[in-house]
Motif scaffolding. Structure first.
Motif, PDB file in Angstrom:
ATOM      1  N   GLN A 148     -26.388   4.954   6.791  1.00 35.81           N
ATOM      2  CA  GLN A 148     -27.010   6.089   6.119  1.00 35.81           C
ATOM      3  C   GLN A 148     -27.863   5.635   4.950  1.00 35.81           C
ATOM      4  N   ALA A 149     -27.401   4.642   4.204  1.00 34.68           N
ATOM      5  CA  ALA A 149     -28.189   4.124   3.082  1.00 34.68           C
ATOM      6  C   ALA A 149     -29.489   3.505   3.573  1.00 34.68           C
ATOM      7  N   ILE A 150     -29.409   2.779   4.688  1.00 31.60           N
ATOM      8  CA  ILE A 150     -30.620   2.169   5.256  1.00 31.60           C
ATOM      9  C   ILE A 150     -31.582   3.248   5.730  1.00 31.60           C
ATOM     10  N   GLU A 151     -31.050   4.277   6.406  1.00 33.12           N
ATOM     11  CA  GLU A 151     -31.904   5.363   6.883  1.00 33.12           C
ATOM     12  C   GLU A 151     -32.526   6.119   5.721  1.00 33.12           C
ATOM     13  N   ASN A 152     -31.781   6.303   4.634  1.00 32.30           N
ATOM     14  CA  ASN A 152     -32.310   7.013   3.465  1.00 32.30           C
ATOM     15  C   ASN A 152     -33.411   6.220   2.782  1.00 32.30           C
ATOM     16  N   THR A 153     -33.319   4.888   2.797  1.00 32.51           N
ATOM     17  CA  THR A 153     -34.380   4.094   2.170  1.00 32.51           C
ATOM     18  C   THR A 153     -35.648   4.119   3.010  1.00 32.51           C
ATOM     19  N   ALA A 154     -35.533   4.389   4.293  1.00 29.57           N
ATOM     20  CA  ALA A 154     -36.704   4.430   5.166  1.00 29.57           C
ATOM     21  C   ALA A 154     -37.381   5.802   5.155  1.00 29.57           C
ATOM     22  N   LYS A 155     -36.797   6.803   4.498  1.00 37.25           N
ATOM     23  CA  LYS A 155     -37.332   8.158   4.535  1.00 37.25           C
ATOM     24  C   LYS A 155     -38.435   8.457   3.525  1.00 37.25           C
ATOM     25  N   PRO A 156     -38.592   7.729   2.403  1.00 36.70           N
ATOM     26  CA  PRO A 156     -39.645   8.114   1.453  1.00 36.70           C
ATOM     27  C   PRO A 156     -41.004   8.150   2.138  1.00 36.70           C
TER      28      PRO A 156
END
Length: 175
Positions: A148-156
Motif C-alpha cells: 500500500q505504501a508503494i502504491e500510494n507513492t506512485a499515485k501523485p
C-alpha cells in the motif's frame, strides 16, 4: 425535519429500531471481521510460540544429518541391487535366496520399524513446514502495508508522466 426526528426520538428513545431488529437475525459484518482478525492473530501467536525452536548445537546438526541418510541410502541400495542383478546374476540370486529364508514375523517387524521411522520423520517435516507457514502468514499484514505504501507513492499526479503514458498508449494503438 428536525421536529420529526425529535418525535421519533421521543417515541423510540433515540434508537434505530430497524438496525436493532436486523441485528437479531443478521450478524454485524464489521464486528464479525474484527473477531476473525483477533482470532487469527491469536492463533498465529499461539502457533509461533508452540513451534519456536532454540538454537541448535553441533550435536543437533549432526543428528539431523544422520536422520537424512536412510532415505537416500535405501533408494541407492535398491538401484544398486538392480545394477548387481545385471552385473552378477549368480551373486544377486544367492542374496535373494538368503532373503527368502527370513521368517515372515521378522518382515512384519521390519515393516513396523521402517513405518515408525518414516512416520516420525514425516510428522517432524510437517511441523517444520507448518512453523514456516505460520512465520510467513504472520508477515502478511506487514507486506500488505508495504504494498500500500508503494502504491500510494506512485499515485501523485505527474503531468509529464501522464503525457508520456498517453503518447505510449497512442503509439501502441496505431501499430
Amino acid at each position: 425535519m428536525g421536529m420529526m426526528w425529535n418525535a421519533m426520538d421521543l417515541l423510540f428513545g433515540g434508537r434505530n429500531v430497524i438496525a436493532d431488529t436486523a441485528h437479531v437475525w443478521r450478524e454485524n459484518a464489521e464486528a464479525s471481521g474484527q473477531r476473525a482478525v483477533q482470532m487469527q492473530s491469536a492463533a498465529l501467536e499461539q502457533l509461533a510460540a508452540e513451534y519456536a525452536r532454540p538454537r541448535q548445537s553441533w550435536f543437533d546438526g549432526f543428528v539431523d544429518g544422520l536422520n537424512r541418510l536412510p532415505r537416500p541410502m535405501l533408494a541407492l541400495s535398491v538401484l544398486g541391487l538392480f545394477g548387481m542383478a545385471m552385473h552378477d546374476p549368480v551373486w544377486f540370486a544367492a542374496r535373494m535366496q538368503g532373503l527368502a529364508l527370513i521368517p515372515e514375523p521378522l518382515w512384519w517387524l521390519m515393516g513396523v520399524v521402517v513405518s515408525f521411522y518414516f512416520g516420525a520423520r514425516h510428522q517432524a517435516k510437517t511441523q517444520s513446514f507448518q512453523r514456516d507457514m505460520m512465520t510467513t502468514a504472520a508477515r502478511v499484514p506487514q507486506v500488505v502495508q508495504q504494498i500500500q505504501a508503494i502504491e500510494n507513492t506512485a499515485k501523485p499526479d505527474n503531468p509529464a508522466l501522464a503525457e508520456w503514458r498517453s503518447l505510449a498508449d497512442h503509439g501502441a494503438a496505431t501499430k
